[in-house]
Write a protein that holds these residues in place. Sequence first.
Motif, PDB file in Angstrom:
ATOM      1  N   UNK A 170       0.848  -1.184   0.000  1.00 44.68           N
ATOM      2  CA  UNK A 170       0.000   0.000   0.000  1.00 44.68           C
ATOM      3  C   UNK A 170       0.890   1.244   0.000  1.00 44.68           C
ATOM      4  N   UNK A 171       0.255   2.390  -0.199  1.00 47.92           N
ATOM      5  CA  UNK A 171       1.030   3.613  -0.410  1.00 47.92           C
ATOM      6  C   UNK A 171       1.938   3.918   0.773  1.00 47.92           C
ATOM      7  N   UNK A 172       1.419   3.707   1.972  1.00 52.82           N
ATOM      8  CA  UNK A 172       2.226   4.053   3.152  1.00 52.82           C
ATOM      9  C   UNK A 172       3.470   3.174   3.234  1.00 52.82           C
ATOM     10  N   UNK A 173       3.285   1.880   2.992  1.00 50.17           N
ATOM     11  CA  UNK A 173       4.443   0.984   3.039  1.00 50.17           C
ATOM     12  C   UNK A 173       5.429   1.292   1.920  1.00 50.17           C
ATOM     13  N   UNK A 174       4.880   1.677   0.759  1.00 50.82           N
ATOM     14  CA  UNK A 174       5.778   2.018  -0.347  1.00 50.82           C
ATOM     15  C   UNK A 174       6.660   3.193   0.047  1.00 50.82           C
ATOM     16  N   UNK A 175       6.033   4.203   0.615  1.00 47.37           N
ATOM     17  CA  UNK A 175       6.811   5.392   0.974  1.00 47.37           C
ATOM     18  C   UNK A 175       7.836   5.041   2.045  1.00 47.37           C
ATOM     19  N   UNK A 176       7.435   4.208   3.001  1.00 47.30           N
ATOM     20  CA  UNK A 176       8.374   3.809   4.056  1.00 47.30           C
ATOM     21  C   UNK A 176       9.570   3.070   3.436  1.00 47.30           C
ATOM     22  N   UNK A 177       9.271   2.211   2.467  1.00 47.76           N
ATOM     23  CA  UNK A 177      10.354   1.462   1.842  1.00 47.76           C
ATOM     24  C   UNK A 177      11.249   2.384   1.018  1.00 47.76           C
ATOM     25  N   UNK A 178      10.643   3.345   0.342  1.00 43.66           N
ATOM     26  CA  UNK A 178      11.444   4.316  -0.411  1.00 43.66           C
ATOM     27  C   UNK A 178      12.397   5.043   0.525  1.00 43.66           C
ATOM     28  N   UNK A 179      11.881   5.409   1.685  1.00 43.06           N
ATOM     29  CA  UNK A 179      12.738   6.136   2.621  1.00 43.06           C
ATOM     30  C   UNK A 179      13.879   5.251   3.104  1.00 43.06           C
ATOM     31  N   UNK A 202      11.174   7.391 -10.873  1.00 38.77           N
ATOM     32  CA  UNK A 202      11.345   8.840 -10.899  1.00 38.77           C
ATOM     33  C   UNK A 202      11.880   9.338  -9.561  1.00 38.77           C
ATOM     34  N   UNK A 203      11.317   8.795  -8.489  1.00 41.15           N
ATOM     35  CA  UNK A 203      11.706   9.282  -7.177  1.00 41.15           C
ATOM     36  C   UNK A 203      13.080   8.765  -6.753  1.00 41.15           C
ATOM     37  N   UNK A 204      13.364   7.497  -7.029  1.00 44.23           N
ATOM     38  CA  UNK A 204      14.568   6.893  -6.451  1.00 44.23           C
ATOM     39  C   UNK A 204      15.794   6.920  -7.352  1.00 44.23           C
ATOM     40  N   UNK A 205      15.575   6.805  -8.653  1.00 43.79           N
ATOM     41  CA  UNK A 205      16.712   6.495  -9.521  1.00 43.79           C
ATOM     42  C   UNK A 205      17.466   7.727  -9.977  1.00 43.79           C
ATOM     43  N   UNK A 206      18.805   7.585 -10.015  1.00 41.13           N
ATOM     44  CA  UNK A 206      19.634   8.613 -10.632  1.00 41.13           C
ATOM     45  C   UNK A 206      19.600   8.447 -12.135  1.00 41.13           C
ATOM     46  N   UNK A 207      19.637   7.198 -12.538  1.00 40.74           N
ATOM     47  CA  UNK A 207      19.531   6.897 -13.973  1.00 40.74           C
ATOM     48  C   UNK A 207      18.529   5.769 -14.153  1.00 40.74           C
ATOM     49  N   UNK A 208      17.897   5.805 -15.326  1.00 36.63           N
ATOM     50  CA  UNK A 208      16.867   4.817 -15.625  1.00 36.63           C
ATOM     51  C   UNK A 208      17.168   4.201 -16.978  1.00 36.63           C
TER      52      UNK A 208
END
Lengths: 327, 257
Positions: A170-179, A202-208
């Motif tokens: 879910x969105x909350x877990x996704x954001x927690x994992x991103x952090x 988009x949020x995490x990657x320096x290059x895609x």
Amino acid sequence: MAGGDVAIEARSLRKSYGDVHALRGVDLDVPSGTVFGLLGPNGAGKTTAVRILTTLIEPDDGSARVAGFDVVGEPAQLRERIGLAGQYAAVDENLSGFENLELVGRLYHLGRQPSRARARELLHDFGLEDAAERLVRTYSGGMRRRLDLAAALVARPPILFLDEPTTGLDLRSRIALWEAIEALVGQGTTVLLTTQYLDEADRLADRIAVIDHGMVIAEGSPEELKGQVGGERLEIRLADGGSRDLAIGALRPISEDEPACENGLLRVPLLTMRGAIADAVRRLDEAGVGIDDIAVRRPTLDDVFLKLTGHAAEPEAEEEPEEAARR
Amino acid sequence: MKSLAYAASDTTVLAKRSLLRIRRQPDLLVGFTIQPVMFVLLFVYVFGGAIETPGLDYVDFLMPGIIVQSMVFGGFVTALGLAEDLKKGLIDRFRSLPMWGPAVLTGRILADVGTNVIQLVVMLTVGILVGFRFATGIPEIVAGVALLLLIGYAFSWVFAFIGLTASSPEASNAYGFTILFPVTFVSSAFVPPETMPDWLRPVAEHNPFTTMVDAERALFLGTPAGNDVWGAVAWCFAIIAVFGALSVWRYRRAVTR
Ligand SMILES: Nc1ncnc2c1ncn2[C@@H]1O[C@H](COP(=O)(O)OP(=O)(O)OP(=O)(O)O)[C@@H](O)[C@H]1O
Ligand SMILES: [Mg+2]
């Protein structure tokens, strides 16, 4: 590893399963300490690439080095420097969360006490302390995912492979994992992650690298890729009976290109963002065209995808016949 | 040297994991204790009266056979466990670790040896309760027990291969039982092969399982051994060599389904 080093390097990787060409010549270069996103729809070849780079399967052709070690020739040294969280959480249902992490520590040969200490530390970091002694079969999907990621981090590997780390969360877990991932990157970890989610890359990657049908079809920073599909645009839904032609005429002065209209949705590539909505509303009002909705839309990687592949990055839209016949 | 130490520690770490699992899923215990005990009771009290075993009481004839059978099937936990590890993706995790790869197999098999010992104690106790008596000395009995554990160990490798090859945990169970079960019955385990039809008797007599059962009878009851004891040992080593190699080969190429 010092900055500027190459953490992951792949040259024309190929892999086929019978007549399914999972990878058809993939090149990748990931500098140390950066996050690399492998973006693609179902069946694109993301998991196959991760499996080759983590020594689980051998490529049919091509070569790859991870942390300086060859994936085929030096798998043992390579494995000491990587952590893998595969597409499906690989945790033992019949062990507790703590026992799972301790097991992985022991198999990295950290020793009994250090393995236990590290397990406690990770359970704390991933908010699983309260569930530490519970059997994993009682965990929710999100808890399993977090435990799986924790397992990949047990030996503090300098290079981390995450295959669709947030699918099914879910969105909350996704954001927690991103952090959590961002924190690791802050400490210098190199991350290669695959995803079907454009916002995640988009949020995490320096290059895609955008991958489709086993080939890299575009590569660059998120900004570069978005640059390929132009700048901001205004999207306007006309009210019933609102005249298209009048609207287009009224908006032409603020449009970079000829405004396009499809199914009552007007798209206006903007010359400038500043005051665009107010300006557009005023002009449409003066022209006597009613509107239901108006919004500025920034290009997303969805647009990139659509433009590059001619189809949207919809997971379900890309079921291939061979994919369905696989099992 | 270091790699040898890793092999040993990885094996014990994973054996501990397998044993924990049995404690957490006690219904597995039913498979390898209650079930063989039911067989003993069924054969002794239901079929026993109708089966002629010249020179031996039926219960004495039966126990070595049924214990060998339970040793053979003790390994099904390994097949089930490996098939599940494959399905759940754990094999991928293990294969990405800098561990000694075959420990995934040897750990399970070491755990099987532990469960085989439990099974053996249960079976011998039940056997003695229903009237089974050893007719040989301590050295023979010890050798018989050692051979039983060797048989269990050898068949664990067969089950390891089944677990890595079957398409699901359920299928691995089905393979184990539909292939191995008849093989254990067309042997000297439950009835003397002389009572079988002409076409079946040679099959039973050449069945390695018959050799193993006859070897146990010789060691526990003092029946003429012939070459059975060495034959049984040789069969075990042959099975270990073939299925050990096959299993390690399958493991190295195993891909999570
Ligand atoms: N073991 C296998 N046997 C046969 N075909 C396979 C196997 N593994 C992958 N494939 C095929 O290779 C192609 C690429 O698969 P891969 O798993 O790498 O895709 P993916 O990008 O990870 O997709 P997803 O987003 O669904 O995880 C698919 O067509 C798939 O069916
Ligand atoms: Mg995948």
